[in-house]
Design an enzyme around this catalytic site. Sequence first.
Site, PDB file in Angstrom:
ATOM      1  N   CYS A  34       8.733   2.998  88.629  1.00 17.61           N
ATOM      2  CA  CYS A  34       9.074   2.754  87.220  1.00 17.61           C
ATOM      3  C   CYS A  34       8.825   1.285  86.850  1.00 17.61           C
ATOM      4  O   CYS A  34       8.634   0.956  85.681  1.00 17.61           O
ATOM      5  CB  CYS A  34      10.520   3.141  86.912  1.00 17.61           C
ATOM      6  N   HIS A 168      23.443  -2.534 105.155  1.00 22.13           N
ATOM      7  CA  HIS A 168      24.125  -1.265 104.838  1.00 22.13           C
ATOM      8  C   HIS A 168      23.549  -0.086 105.616  1.00 22.13           C
ATOM      9  O   HIS A 168      24.137   0.996 105.616  1.00 22.13           O
ATOM     10  CB  HIS A 168      24.031  -0.949 103.337  1.00 22.13           C
TER      11      HIS A 168
END
Length: 398
Positions: A34, A168
């Site tokens: 995008c 993470h």
Amino acid sequence: GAPGGPTLTKRRASSTPTTGLAFDNQMLKHACICGNNAIHPEHAGRLQSIWARLLETGLVQRCDRLRPRKATPQELQTCHSEAHALLYGTSSINRHKMDMSKLSTLPVTTFVRLPCGGIGVDSDTTWNEIYTAPAARVAVGCTVDLACRTWTGDIRNGFAIVRPPGHHAEPEQAMGFCFFNSVAIAARLLQTEHRVHKILIFDWDVHHGNGTQQIFYDDPRVLVISIHRHDDGNFFPGTGNPDECGSGPGMGFNVNIAWSGGLNPPLGDAEYLAAFRSVVMPIAMEFSPDIVLVSAGFDAAEGHSANLGGYRVSPACFGYMTRQLMQIARGRVVLALEGGYDLPSICDSAEECVRVLLGDNPSLISPTELARTPCTNAVASLQKVIGIQTMHWHCLQE
Ligand code: 6DK
Ligand code: ZN
């Protein structure tokens, strides 16, 4: 000893080892299709602007630049499952070469279509069919090589200017912009390839390093200390409570300095200095690691909106923390970029850290911050972690 061969792109005439830097353009190509940086803050401009700053200040020229390389599947599998390494380490254009039977062992991980039109593991963790896999593998390769070359003495210390970030990433879970846990993989390879006994991983990113915590939770040879915004579990990723202190033989080798109390007031240098003085340095010195790896996100820095941090740690404070960590492990410190989204602020902070790694005098922390009493919530957070860790660390007693 160090294996032979011209691994350093630029060998210095002087035999004194200097600071190693790792950066590669391949890591700029990882982007959502995008193309909207406003909705995807972990974008290439972060690395581009830091690298431009290090070039224009003449700092790159004073460092040794490592030749970047992609981490191998074997390296990825020191911390991740075979299925995870295969899935995120392979571009979709190379999928036909992949052994699909391996993927059946992966629990429910499929890519999703995002509202922006792109593809992702989740709405934070976007996936580019061509460029994400090589970028993520280069980020790991750069971090591993800086850590190993610091250990062998080829370089004095190092800074991996890398993306996507890693702290993470869990053994079988990509999340929070992360695919592979670069710092954890570097630590595992120091253990297995170089027989390093004691490793400190310090994580100053504003978010808790849940992946790193999980990977070393039962390992007493890797002390993981994370300092993060916690807000009683209401800040991403929600883990990192101070009572999470390790398991089995690893009990006491996981330290969570978890700030709570939101943003009134926003935390800054005074609180981070207090944490260093009362918790981080005492425990780190008692552990006495052979090398220090830093998950160096700059999202606790001033300039980050409330949802991405909301704190106001100064560049001088990041330099101070770097300098403090250089006092242990004979100066063997390797920083790896994690988060940090406000471009001017992360450039200032990264520049200051590189200067400190090179041995330059650090910038001065503002006298106001030096004199300020840490806020009540922060003092309570420090007392909480001290209360929990005191049975594991002599230095914290009385
Ligand atoms: N998402 C990190 O900095 C990653 O620790 C943080 C990931 C935060 C996920 C939740 C979140 C947003 C916010 C704004 C716009 C889009 C998505 F891994 C590191 F990069 F280091 O705040
Ligand atoms: Zn972060």
